[in-house]
Enzyme design. Sequence first.
Site, PDB file in Angstrom:
ATOM      1  N   GLU A   1      31.274  48.540  62.774  1.00 47.50           N
ATOM      2  CA  GLU A   1      30.775  49.416  62.006  1.00 47.50           C
ATOM      3  C   GLU A   1      32.045  50.232  61.840  1.00 47.50           C
ATOM      4  O   GLU A   1      32.924  50.847  62.988  1.00 47.50           O
ATOM      5  CB  GLU A   1      29.493  50.945  62.862  1.00 47.50           C
TER       6      GLU A   1
ATOM      7  N   CYS B   1      30.307  59.442  62.219  1.00 49.59           N
ATOM      8  CA  CYS B   1      30.389  58.170  60.961  1.00 49.59           C
ATOM      9  C   CYS B   1      29.433  58.629  59.754  1.00 49.59           C
ATOM     10  O   CYS B   1      29.808  58.168  59.033  1.00 49.59           O
ATOM     11  CB  CYS B   1      30.404  56.692  61.647  1.00 49.59           C
TER      12      CYS B   1
END
Length: 523
Positions: free
Chosen positions: A259, A296
């Site tokens: 990720e 994020c």
Amino acid sequence: MTLTGMNFIAGAPLPSQAGRFSTTGPLASVEEATLEHVQAAVSAAERAFAAYRRVPGPQRAALLEQIALEIEALGDEWLAVAHAETALPIAERLTGERARTVGQLRLFAGVARDGSWVDARIDRARPDRTPPRPDIRRMLIPLGPVAVFSASNFPFAFSVAGGDTASALAAGCPVVVKAHPAHPATSELTARAVIRAIEKTGMPNGLFSLLHSTRNEIAVALVQAPGIRAVGFTGSLIAGRALFDAGSARAEPIPVYAEMGSVNPLFVLPDALDARAEVIAEGLWRSVTLGVGQFCTCPGVAAAIDGPGFDRFIARLKQLVNDARPGTMLYPRIQQSFENGWRGLRAIDGVQTFQAETTGSADDSGASPTLFTTDARTFLRHDALGHEVFGPSTVVVRCASREELEQVARSLDGQLTATLHGTAADLAAHDELIAILQDKAGRLIVNGFPTGVEVCASMHHGGPYPATTDARSTSVGTAAILRFARPLAYQDFPQSSLPPELQDANAVGIWRLVDGEMSRDGF
């Protein structure tokens, strides 16, 4: 508890002769792992896998639950150490992250105990058919040892005993963790808790190892160690892509589930903008500045169609920017990266930059929240405006029409999330925009904000590249376990040689697809 700054291999500290690296917080310096440490950790994990893969789900669940208990037993010391290393506030952030961490350990314990995640499928033999059909039974089995790379921005929940570790252990896979060098003391405390849980539940000690290193060659060596069968990573695009390439370059490539960030675009549609411009601006700014923008899922781009509502939206954002105060980021290098990023955007012709008048700009004391405004034509000419600047900033794009709004959406890379603020009529009128975003993001949000990722069965925390390396996978929620398993079919096996999950009696009581119908019954 006395901290050592050492690497822990199969439950025991192993000295290093490779030197030390300096840190902030309780540990002045930490021992660098060597290639020998990597080899020892992976070899121990391989030996542990031979036994752990056969451990029934309820026993894996007991291990995960014991890890949660051991983490809770660390008490406030764990929080204080993490705060000293990361500057994350204890009450507003770390206390909640601790609850999330032990909660997801217990969530995966429930998944392991139930056992239905193995997706057992049985098609019984039909000897009377022409041609005869054999007996075929299929289920998911653990991949093998997993390398987990800790994230800097979640010292608990995406770190040593975070979601990657919990889901791998639930699946039946040993774990070798590469600790993040920004919080080694927190990592050691967590590792000791995991080791105590392994000892108390009688699991093989090679089930878990912890490596400390600042050296790229150690990270690559871990990914390329033949015994490692999968990788979980959360961090930057540069580092994630390097690990992905290392995994792909092996003689036997392995999945690297990385990720790597996202700008998480937010689109404000006309009716919602007219009715709630100021309220949406306030929510956007809270999301941008939450945790000093170090999520994020921070919304780094917002777009809307020009008009009176847009003017009110911008005006409220400017007020909020002027009231903002600098915040301390996780460690100096990440703050420097943020400052370089916003300075680069500020230099683009056609971009206006707003920061608090009382602070002027980001300085050594902290990162100053920053608002950029531009028009769609400028945004579409400069790729940098659509790329993540990790920290408390956002780019607001003024679009002249629905077509420009859609062009902005089409220009974006793959994202973890995309958000729409709109009425039911707005959403119906912008179905093409929604269709574009369906191809861009892993999670679509309506009338909310992307920060805050619920840990549950239905969550998907992933998205098309470059948000992640595999849009089909998630690092949050119970589906995360599927990253660390593979299907295996058994054809015409006798009952005594089948796993319990595939035997006729279904003694483990899991859900199975039997001749096309879901059932928990035996036969």
